[in-house]
Design an enzyme around this catalytic site. Structure first.
Site, PDB file in Angstrom:
ATOM      1  N   LYS A 195     -65.190   5.024  39.500  1.00 16.19           N
ATOM      2  CA  LYS A 195     -64.996   6.483  39.431  1.00 16.19           C
ATOM      3  C   LYS A 195     -64.769   6.920  37.987  1.00 16.19           C
ATOM      4  O   LYS A 195     -64.083   6.223  37.235  1.00 16.19           O
ATOM      5  CB  LYS A 195     -63.759   6.892  40.240  1.00 16.19           C
ATOM      6  N   ARG A 243     -57.990   9.728  55.778  1.00 13.34           N
ATOM      7  CA  ARG A 243     -58.418  11.079  56.146  1.00 13.34           C
ATOM      8  C   ARG A 243     -59.402  11.074  57.299  1.00 13.34           C
ATOM      9  O   ARG A 243     -59.548  12.078  57.997  1.00 13.34           O
ATOM     10  CB  ARG A 243     -59.071  11.774  54.940  1.00 13.34           C
ATOM     11  N   HIS A 259     -51.887  13.479  48.787  1.00 12.39           N
ATOM     12  CA  HIS A 259     -51.173  12.267  48.352  1.00 12.39           C
ATOM     13  C   HIS A 259     -49.661  12.435  48.549  1.00 12.39           C
ATOM     14  O   HIS A 259     -48.980  11.543  49.046  1.00 12.39           O
ATOM     15  CB  HIS A 259     -51.416  11.998  46.857  1.00 12.39           C
ATOM     16  N   SER A 263     -59.107  14.283  45.301  1.00 14.78           N
ATOM     17  CA  SER A 263     -59.025  14.560  43.866  1.00 14.78           C
ATOM     18  C   SER A 263     -60.395  14.972  43.328  1.00 14.78           C
ATOM     19  O   SER A 263     -60.496  15.880  42.499  1.00 14.78           O
ATOM     20  CB  SER A 263     -58.545  13.320  43.109  1.00 14.78           C
TER      21      SER A 263
END
Ligand code: PNS
Length: 163
Positions: free
Chosen positions: A41, A90, A17, A127
């Site tokens: 999440k 990504r 990040h 994360s």
């Protein structure tokens, strides 16, 4: 003046990040890093802790501010007069996930999304993986800023004790 928003859960913020923040801050006059809540999440850190960590790691970036938001990201962009949303990509999975959101946000208010490819050396960091590896005793010290590492270890110890 160009102002962009980089939204995310940041639970916790990672070196991946941070690399995107730095690079986006070099493109736009002002970058607002905004923590929101992704209801799909589960979270380790509460919103206040995520904001504190972001403020610590962005402290040396002069044109970056950190804010929390709730509701639609497009409404937040309008409130703070931001012209663009920045997202790091990504790989293909991120693209598949982000493309309809970018299109939806453009449809809703015309705010455009700018994708920045992740640094190849950092593209495996997420994360979720950081939390999983750290919770099982793995070394994540190269994947998150030092201030995040100590908070992560403390939070995992606290949640283990809490059962
Ligand atoms: O880091 P994440 O979990 O990918 O962040 C997702 C987040 C919080 C940026 C995303 O869920 C979001 O933008 N939420 C705000 C609600 C919203 O605008 N939803 C519609 C998106 S098209």
């Amino acid at each position: 003046m160009t102002r962009a928003v980089c939204p995310g859960s940041f639970d916790p913020v990672t070196n991946g990040h941070l690399d995107i923040f730095r690079r986006a801050a070099g493109i736009f006059d002002e970058l607002v890093v905004a923590t929101g809540t992704n209801p799909s999440k589960s979270r380790l850190f509460d919103p206040a802790a995520r904001l504190e960590m972001l403020r610590e790691v962005c402290a040396d970036l002069p044109n970056v501010t950190v804010m929390g938001f709730s509701g639609l990201i497009v409404d937040f962009c309008r409130e703070i007069d931001a012209q663009a949303i920045v997202k790091g990509l990504r790989g293909g999975n991120d693209y598949e996930f982000e493309l309809p959101m970018a299109q939806m946000n453009s449809h809703l208010t015309g705010v455009e999304t700018v994708f920045i490819p992740t640094n190849a050396a950092l593209g495996y960091i997420s994360s979720s993986l950081v939390k999983e590896v750290a919770s099982l005793g793995g070394d994540v010290s190269a994947l998150v800023p030092p201030s995040v590492l100590s908070r992560l270890q403390a939070e995992l110890a606290r949640s283990a004790t809490a059962g």
